[in-house]
Design a protein around this motif. Structure first.
Motif, short mmCIF file in Angstrom:
data_model
loop_
_atom_site.label_atom_id
_atom_site.label_comp_id
_atom_site.label_asym_id
_atom_site.label_seq_id
_atom_site.Cartn_x
_atom_site.Cartn_y
_atom_site.Cartn_z
N GLY A 1 32.87 174.30 6.68
CA GLY A 1 34.29 174.78 5.93
C GLY A 1 35.33 175.24 6.50
N ASN A 2 36.21 175.79 5.96
CA ASN A 2 37.31 176.38 6.61
C ASN A 2 36.82 177.52 7.47
N ILE A 3 37.56 177.51 8.71
CA ILE A 3 37.24 178.81 9.68
C ILE A 3 38.35 179.52 10.15
N THR A 4 38.46 180.62 10.49
CA THR A 4 39.46 181.24 11.15
C THR A 4 39.31 181.35 12.62
N GLN A 5 40.30 181.82 13.29
CA GLN A 5 40.48 181.65 14.74
C GLN A 5 39.42 182.58 15.29
N HIS A 6 39.28 183.95 14.57
CA HIS A 6 38.18 184.77 15.14
C HIS A 6 36.74 184.52 14.76
N GLU A 7 36.51 183.79 13.45
CA GLU A 7 35.32 183.09 13.30
C GLU A 7 34.93 182.16 14.56
N LEU A 8 35.81 181.42 14.79
CA LEU A 8 35.70 180.30 15.74
C LEU A 8 35.36 180.94 17.19
N LEU A 9 35.85 181.86 17.56
CA LEU A 9 35.68 182.78 18.68
C LEU A 9 34.36 183.22 18.88
N PRO B 1 34.99 169.01 6.36
CA PRO B 1 35.32 167.84 5.83
C PRO B 1 36.60 167.49 5.71
N LYS B 2 37.56 168.50 5.87
CA LYS B 2 39.08 168.50 5.61
C LYS B 2 39.57 168.03 6.91
N GLU B 3 39.51 169.06 8.02
CA GLU B 3 40.39 169.17 9.14
C GLU B 3 39.90 170.07 10.20
N ASP B 4 40.27 169.80 11.54
CA ASP B 4 39.87 170.63 12.73
C ASP B 4 40.86 171.94 12.44
N ILE B 5 40.58 173.05 13.07
CA ILE B 5 41.25 174.20 13.10
C ILE B 5 42.27 174.02 14.03
N PRO B 6 43.81 174.45 13.81
CA PRO B 6 44.91 174.18 14.51
C PRO B 6 44.93 175.32 15.74
N ASN B 7 45.73 175.05 16.59
CA ASN B 7 45.83 175.80 17.77
C ASN B 7 44.48 176.27 18.60
N LEU B 8 43.63 175.20 18.64
CA LEU B 8 42.42 175.58 19.46
C LEU B 8 42.61 176.19 20.87
N ASN C 1 45.78 184.14 23.80
CA ASN C 1 46.27 183.71 22.46
C ASN C 1 47.17 184.37 21.81
N HIS C 2 47.36 185.72 22.09
CA HIS C 2 48.06 186.40 21.17
C HIS C 2 48.79 187.38 22.14
#
Length: 452
Positions: free
Chosen positions: A180-188, A205-212, A138-139
């Motif tokens: 709440g909001n989450i970073t890509q690294h936290e989701l990993l 409550p707002k939105e899903d994380i982008p670039n899953l 992903n990077h």
């Protein structure tokens, strides 16, 4: 040596009734295969009150089963700030790279705190190997330094959380909720926990994380509610104190009570906690001028990522201090929210961050920054609106700013940081934007000085 220990095999369930099945999926870790629920629960059902009620019911349900269930409710993962920890995990990363392609050596090599269960310990190592592979995929343009920074942070999380989750009393089920909001690294890291048999529920409550990442998209189940809630959401604490750990609840710092509004003269005096930043490149030329806000007396400074991005080192100038403080310490950043933290070896007074209550249109605010290099200029205005710019919530305000104001402080009339000045529109007058305080708190919680 032949490795005979088999790793845990995970089967991801696709629940029809997401929260109910997340709560009810209770089974032992004793077999080689485990069914896991990995839920991405986005939006709110009907009302924010119902959303909070569902979370509190989940708290109560798992507390009643505390003898057989390990339950953590998180809203942010711990930040690594100690230099000794950074050096320790950097060395661990170097050692791991030397054995990663040799399974017998990898099996014997220590990777953070050892888990009691041999199967989970071996699974942990193989899962970390997979996480590094996902990161690289992903990077593709990431260099060795960025990979090392990611690995050090991830190893710190492993060392910090795994002993809590897989404790000696051997709870049979692990339930992890992240709100709440989450970073890509936290989701990993949540995905990593799922490969060890933890049930995961990520709620925003707002939105899903982008670039899953594809691996997370394939293993998790998305459940989207019909409504969203764009404001800051604080979940009340309901569990008895004896069951709560710092990682189980969303603990917000309590603001000092202020009886009345400050005068403009008093607010202007807070400029001692706002700095001017110069970003230098490899050739020692100045790349950018900007501003910053002192978050903690030990020298942690919040600014915009676009102010410090690409710099080799930084010069920080404080009010009433003729010295330029040079630093190479780029501690943390968030590219979507345009936030970054520098560390300077200087003691200075921090600004309090407003984390309770909502701003309203028409509310008076004061901006402090260094527009066009004019150190710590002060201007006043009002909150003129709230905008979503590239999917991010922003404060629109009228206090005058210019180039160089980025990273400066937007204060309410009680002297609290309500936003970090980010941008202005050149084609309009007094159309300026700031990152709101709740996003600052989510990003920089571990660096914010708590009031005494």
């Amino acid at each position: 040596m032949i490795v005979t220990t088999r790793p845990l095999k995970i089967k991801y369930k696709k629940p029809d009734n997401p929260l109910q099945e997340f709560m009810q999926n209770i089974q032992s870790n004793s077999s080689l295969t485990k069914e896991v629920v990995f839920l991405r629960y986005i939006g709110i059902p009907d009302s924010v009150d119902l959303y909070k009620e569902n979370i509190l019911k989940m708290d109560e349900y798992f507390f009643a089963k505390k003898q057989s269930v390990l339950y953590l409710r998180l809203h942010k993962l711990e930040a690594i700030t100690n230099n000794k920890d950074i050096d320790r995990f950097a060395e661990l990363w170097e050692n791991w790279q030397a054995v990663v392609n040799n399974p017998p050596l990898l099996y014997k090599t220590t990777l953070c705190s050892r888990l009691k269960n041999d199967q989970l310990e071996w699974t942990k190592k193989l899962s970390f190997q997979e996480i590094i592979h996902i990161y690289k995929e992903n990077h593709p343009n990431s260099n060795a330094t960025l990979l090392k920074n990611f690995a050090v942070k991830f190893l710190y999380w492993m060392d910090y959380y795994l002993p809590q989750i897989f404790s000696e009393d051997n709870q049979t089920v692990q339930k992890i909720v992240f709100i709440g909001n989450i970073t890509q690294h936290e989701l990993l890291f949540l995905y990593f926990l799922s490969t060890l048999g933890c049930d995961i529920c990520y709620m925003n409550p707002k939105e899903d994380i982008p670039n899953l990442p594809p691996s997370i998209a394939a293993s998790s189940t998305l459940f989207k509610c019909r409504d969203v809630y764009e404001r800051e959401l604080v979940i009340p604490k309901s569990l008895p104190k004896k069951s709560i750990t710092p990682q189980q609840t969303m603990i917000l710092p309590v603001q000092n009570k202020t009886t009345g509004e400050c005068s403009y003269e008093q607010l202007a005096s807070l400029a001692t906690s706002v700095v001017m930043i110069k970003t230098f490149g490899e050739d020692h030329e100045v790349l950018c001028y900007g501003s910053g806000v002192v978050l903690h007396q030990d020298g942690y400074i919040l600014t915009n990522l676009h102010v410090v991005s690409g710099g080799e080192y930084y010069s920080v100038l404080y009010e009433n201090d003729t010295n330029e403080h040079i630093t190479h310490q780029f501690v943390k950043y968030h590219d979507i929210h345009d936030l970054a933290i520098l560390k300077v070896n200087r003691i200075s007074k921090a600004l309090p961050v407003k984390v309770e209550g909502q701003l309203v249109r028409g509310q008076k605010v004061v901006a402090i920054g260094s527009p066009l290099g004019l150190f710590n200029s002060v201007s006043d205005g009002i909150v003129s609106g709230f905008r979503d710019i590239r999917t991010m919530s922003m404060i629109q305000f009228t206090a005058a700013i210019s180039n160089g104001s980025s990273g400066g402080a937007l204060l309410d009339m009680h002297g609290r940081l309500v936003g970090l000045i980010t941008a202005g529109f050149n084609d309009g007058q007094n159309l300026n934007l700031a990152v709101p305080a709740h996003l600052i708190y989510q990003f920089a919680q571990n660096f914010i000085e708590l009031p005494s």
